[in-house]
Enzyme design. Structure first.
Site, PDB file in Angstrom:
ATOM      1  N   GLY A   1      14.506 -28.917  13.613  1.00 51.82           N
ATOM      2  CA  GLY A   1      15.287 -29.971  12.976  1.00 51.82           C
ATOM      3  C   GLY A   1      15.937 -29.443  11.707  1.00 51.82           C
ATOM      4  N   CYS A   2      16.028 -30.270  10.702  1.00 47.99           N
ATOM      5  CA  CYS A   2      16.668 -29.909   9.432  1.00 47.99           C
ATOM      6  C   CYS A   2      16.122 -28.597   8.891  1.00 47.99           C
ATOM      7  CB  CYS A   2      16.446 -31.026   8.423  1.00 47.99           C
ATOM      8  SG  CYS A   2      16.916 -30.579   6.738  1.00 47.99           S
TER       9      CYS A   2
END
Length: 202
Positions: A36-37
């Site tokens: 993810g991020c």
């Protein structure tokens, strides 16, 4: 939960260019993970004893030298990833896998927490047969533990493209904005829901 990607864009618009952090020495090994991020992935791997440096970037796609805007808009095939440079005499690949799993939602497809789209899929990019065997064994252990299908991809590593300099060490260079983003994204709550006391993996 809806994506708060516009929040990330708003935060980035306020940033000065930031200097990158520590340089790795020649005795290090490298591993590439998508969770993810990449701001968040940098943070949790930097906390691992034996990790020398982390670099946010992109991997797994077909577009050369993509920009952040291209990747998060979709269509490049790339995921946000972090290249982890580590000292194998202090930490091994299996430990990195242990930490990785306990910082992702392994059941989410093409998203992690509040961020949706192919760029935010979770993935392990293996650079050797040994890494692939260890990654697959760790995935199978997670699948057996939860008795659920695991969405996290295991792919052969091909190319890593570093993200723009203002993304590097974001959580350190912009702590208030980062904490706001991370809190709004619900990352810690979801990790605790899945992993309980093991969330974070340290």
């Amino acid at each position: 939960m809806t994506s708060i990607r516009p929040l990330r864009y708003a935060l980035l618009a306020l940033l000065p260019l930031a200097a990158h952090a520590d340089e790795a020495n020649q005795s290090t090994a490298e591993a590439v993970f998508g969770g993810g991020c990449f701001w968040c992935v940098e943070e949790f791997f930097d906390a691992v004893d034996g990790v020398v440096a982390t670099t946010s970037g992109f991997s797994g796609g077909h577009v050369e030298n993509p920009s952040y805007e291209q990747v998060v808009s979709g269509g490049t095939g790339h995921a946000e990833v972090v290249k982890v440079e580590y000292d194998p005499e202090r930490v091994d690949y299996e430990t990195l896998l242990h930490v990785f799993w306990r910082n992702v939602d392994p059941f989410a497809e093409d998203r992690q927490f509040c961020d949706a789209g192919e760029a935010y899929r979770s993935a392990i990019f293996t650079a050797s047969d040994e890494e692939r065997a260890l990654a697959e064994a760790s995935r199978d252990a997670v699948a057996e533990r939860f008795d659920r299908t695991i969405a996290t991809e295991i792919n052969d590593f091909e190319t890593f493209y570093a993200a723009e300099e203002y993304h590097q060490n974001y959580y350190q260079e912009n702590p208030l904005r980062y904490r706001f983003y991370k809190s709004a994204c619900g990352r810690e709550e979801r990790l605790e829901e899945i992993w309980g006391d093991e969330a974070g993996g340290l």
